[in-house]
Write a protein that holds these residues in place. Structure first.
Motif, PDB file in Angstrom:
ATOM      1  N   TYR A  29       8.019   3.979   2.020  1.00 12.56           N
ATOM      2  CA  TYR A  29       8.117   2.520   2.029  1.00 12.56           C
ATOM      3  C   TYR A  29       8.021   1.966   0.610  1.00 12.56           C
ATOM      4  O   TYR A  29       8.783   1.083   0.217  1.00 12.56           O
ATOM      5  CB  TYR A  29       6.993   1.948   2.897  1.00 12.56           C
ATOM      6  N   GLN A  30       7.086   2.529  -0.150  1.00 15.79           N
ATOM      7  CA  GLN A  30       6.909   2.050  -1.524  1.00 15.79           C
ATOM      8  C   GLN A  30       8.159   2.331  -2.357  1.00 15.79           C
ATOM      9  O   GLN A  30       8.589   1.507  -3.154  1.00 15.79           O
ATOM     10  CB  GLN A  30       5.675   2.728  -2.136  1.00 15.79           C
TER      11      GLN A  30
ATOM     12  N   LEU B 148      -7.009   3.388   3.385  1.00 16.90           N
ATOM     13  CA  LEU B 148      -5.959   2.621   4.068  1.00 16.90           C
ATOM     14  C   LEU B 148      -5.783   1.239   3.436  1.00 16.90           C
ATOM     15  O   LEU B 148      -4.658   0.753   3.290  1.00 16.90           O
ATOM     16  CB  LEU B 148      -6.283   2.492   5.562  1.00 16.90           C
ATOM     17  N   PHE B 151      -3.794   1.801   0.356  1.00 16.65           N
ATOM     18  CA  PHE B 151      -2.373   2.032   0.673  1.00 16.65           C
ATOM     19  C   PHE B 151      -1.666   0.708   1.002  1.00 16.65           C
ATOM     20  O   PHE B 151      -0.516   0.494   0.633  1.00 16.65           O
ATOM     21  CB  PHE B 151      -2.245   3.019   1.835  1.00 16.65           C
ATOM     22  N   LEU B 154      -0.899  -0.917  -2.102  1.00 14.30           N
ATOM     23  CA  LEU B 154       0.238  -0.249  -2.771  1.00 14.30           C
ATOM     24  C   LEU B 154       1.577  -0.721  -2.224  1.00 14.30           C
ATOM     25  O   LEU B 154       2.501  -0.997  -2.978  1.00 14.30           O
ATOM     26  CB  LEU B 154       0.142   1.270  -2.595  1.00 14.30           C
ATOM     27  N   VAL B 155       1.680  -0.791  -0.897  1.00 18.22           N
ATOM     28  CA  VAL B 155       2.976  -1.164  -0.314  1.00 18.22           C
ATOM     29  C   VAL B 155       3.235  -2.671  -0.365  1.00 18.22           C
ATOM     30  O   VAL B 155       4.377  -3.104  -0.404  1.00 18.22           O
ATOM     31  CB  VAL B 155       3.149  -0.652   1.140  1.00 18.22           C
ATOM     32  N   LEU B 158       3.148  -3.486  -4.765  1.00 12.04           N
ATOM     33  CA  LEU B 158       3.961  -2.599  -5.615  1.00 12.04           C
ATOM     34  C   LEU B 158       3.487  -2.600  -7.078  1.00 12.04           C
ATOM     35  O   LEU B 158       4.230  -2.981  -7.982  1.00 12.04           O
ATOM     36  CB  LEU B 158       5.430  -3.006  -5.558  1.00 12.04           C
ATOM     37  N   VAL B 160       2.995  -0.155  -8.985  1.00 11.16           N
ATOM     38  CA  VAL B 160       3.597   0.916  -9.801  1.00 11.16           C
ATOM     39  C   VAL B 160       5.041   1.153  -9.371  1.00 11.16           C
ATOM     40  O   VAL B 160       5.398   0.928  -8.214  1.00 11.16           O
ATOM     41  CB  VAL B 160       2.813   2.253  -9.669  1.00 11.16           C
ATOM     42  N   LEU B 163       5.484   5.959  -7.385  1.00  9.82           N
ATOM     43  CA  LEU B 163       4.214   6.286  -6.730  1.00  9.82           C
ATOM     44  C   LEU B 163       3.817   7.736  -6.949  1.00  9.82           C
ATOM     45  O   LEU B 163       2.636   8.062  -7.061  1.00  9.82           O
ATOM     46  CB  LEU B 163       4.366   6.002  -5.235  1.00  9.82           C
ATOM     47  N   PHE B 169      -2.674   7.505  -6.128  1.00  6.92           N
ATOM     48  CA  PHE B 169      -1.979   7.825  -4.878  1.00  6.92           C
ATOM     49  C   PHE B 169      -2.356   9.236  -4.428  1.00  6.92           C
ATOM     50  O   PHE B 169      -2.664   9.468  -3.251  1.00  6.92           O
ATOM     51  CB  PHE B 169      -0.465   7.714  -5.077  1.00  6.92           C
TER      52      PHE B 169
END
Lengths: 269, 231
Positions: A29-30, B148, B151, B154-155, B158, B160, B163, B169
């Motif tokens: 997803y990222q 979690l 994460f 992260l999503v 964004l 970075v 990843l 990560f």
């Protein structure tokens, strides 16, 4: 001996599978989002380039209109005024003070007419449109050379690589750099070099003047306008400009324009 | 000296996977160093690795001599949880999250103390010392929640571009797998783990040790990427 139930093993395996799935999902997803963001960024950059190119095209059109108005309207009216004044001058007594006044006025009109023609020519280099970049730059060199400063143009072979769409942009950049050198550097010699380096065209403008502090100029809104204009023009074709300058020594400005980028160059047409 | 090596060898031959798991912490140690201008969370990761190395080596030695080391495991629970909380403290960007981590750290320490005394009413009885009753479960759930949450960050944001080159990560991947693999086992260890007690679930033990090796590999990958990282 203790024996935990089998369901413990199943639950642990299920939990591990879920954890691995989460890791894969996050990575995928990222990656997708980053890719999407990159695409958007590229689109925005493209849009900015198009806007910039449109602005320069508009600027050129406006200059052309202004030059035409100056030449056709004001120039014609000044010529007619000069002719009328000529007739008036001839009808006056040779030694009368009125004739001397008319002569003075005619001289002033002459100067004004010359200035109008010069401004008109500077606004739209007709030589560039008729005979191309090399001829236009030779004309620029000729006009800039005088008793105090000698301007040279080198690298005539490289002009064959210049796409027509880039000619106006390159002419304006060189014009700006030469004007700056003549006005502010106090240089006695200015050299314009054109050469091809790998897949790019390089234009170097060198002078032996007093140089300047690039940071100071870039921070100064008024003085840095010309340099920013060069950077803006180059950003349309993903070109670069490097200022190798410092106070107390001559300056060296190098412009790099990629040759293999017809898509971007077409924006300028 | 000879008897020490003999004892170590005997223990290694008897529990090869356990010793391998404990020695796998040496893998990330290979990549430690050069973090002067790196993000501060990496320092906590390095301290965590240093502590775990100490714990594992002590565990190998004490187990080789059949010395009760359950106290060490209990102490390890608190130390590693606090070190990992410190790492997350420096990773999360928002102040409210940092404050929440501090509060959680204090609450967890208090809970650990309470659980420690409750699980071992007679603290002087080392022979029957037990692992904490609930702290392991709480630690697992806490770490899973933090991973979690990270994460999600992260999503959503964004921070970075790539990843797979981001150390945090890999650290979180290792932690997620390690804690997911032991979250269901934790409730049972209190009832089964007394000194000299046995735990008849070889597959579970293998899984437990495999996920710990996975965590250590994750840490090693993270530290190898960290060398190229810029602030």
């Amino acid at each position: 001996m203790e024996t935990p139930p089998d369901s413990l093993l199943i639950a642990t395996i299920a939990m591990l599978i879920m954890a691995i799935f989460i890791v894969i999902f996050v990575a995928y997803y990222q990656h997708r989002q980053s890719h999407h963001q990159l695409t958007v960024k590229e689109m925005l950059e493209r849009h900015r380039q198009e806007l910039m190119a449109a602005m320069f095209r508009g600027q050129e059109a406006e200059r052309r209109r202004l030059a035409q108005d100056l030449h056709d309207d004001i120039g014609t009216m000044l010529s007619v005024a000069k002719m009328t004044l000529n007739q008036l001058e001839r009808s006056l007594d040779r030694y009368s003070p009125e004739r001397a006044q008319a002569y003075k006025t005619r001289q002033l009109l002459d100067d004004t007419l010359k200035n109008v023609r010069r401004i008109s020519r500077d606004l739209v280099p007709t030589t560039l449109e008729r005979f191309g970049l090399l001829a236009a730059l030779e004309e620029l060199v000729g006009n800039a050379t005088n008793d105090q400063v000698r301007v040279q143009l080198e690298g005539h072979d490289s002009f064959e690589f210049v796409a027509p769409s880039l000619e106006v942009m390159l002419y304006r950049i060189v014009q700006e750099l030469v004007t700056n050198a003549v006005r502010h550097s106090g240089a006695s010699q200015i050299v314009i070099q054109f050469f091809r380096h790998e897949d790019e065209l390089r234009v170097a403008v060198l002078d032996n003047g007093r140089g300047f502090d690039i940071d100071e100029v870039q921070q100064n809104r008024q003085r840095g306008l010309g340099l920013r204009s060069i950077e803006s023009r180059l950003s349309v074709v993903e070109g670069h400009v490097t200022f190798d300058v410092a106070p107390g020594r001559g300056s060296r400005v190098i412009v790099q324009v990629p040759l293999e980028n017809p898509k971007l160059a077409s924006l300028l047409i | 000296m000879v008897s020490f090596i003999e004892a170590l060898l005997r223990h290694t031959l008897k529990f090869p996977l356990t010793v391998t798991t404990e020695l796998s912490i040496l893998l990330p140690l290979l990549f430690v160093g050069g973090y002067k201008d790196k993000p501060p969370y990496l320092r906590w990761v390095v301290i965590f690795i240093g502590w775990t190395t100490f714990r594992n080596l002590t565990s190998i030695v004490t187990s080789s001599y059949r010395i009760n080391n359950l106290m060490l495991f209990n102490a390890d629970l608190l130390v590693r949880a606090l070190l990992l909380l410190a790492m997350f403290y420096h990773t999360f960007p928002y102040t409210y999250e940092k404050k929440a981590i501090v509060v959680v750290g204090v609450l967890f320490t208090l809970f650990f103390g309470f659980d420690f005394v409750w699980s071992n009413p007679n603290l002087s009885d080392w022979q029957n010392h037990r692992l904490n009753r609930y702290s392991y479960v709480v630690e697992n759930v806490l770490m899973l929640t933090l991973v979690l949450r990270f994460f999600l960050y992260l999503v959503r944001e964004l921070p970075v571009d790539n990843l797979l080159e981001y150390p945090m990560f890999w650290i979180c991947c290792g932690l997620l797998i390690a804690h997911a693999g032991s979250v269901f086992l934790s409730p049972f260890i209190h009832y089964t783990f007394v000194w000299n007690g046995t735990f008849k679930l070889p597959v579970m033990v293998i899984i437990e040790q495999c996920v710990e090796i996975t965590r250590n590999i994750g840490l090693a990958i993270a530290l190898s990427h960290a060398r190229r990282l810029t602030l």
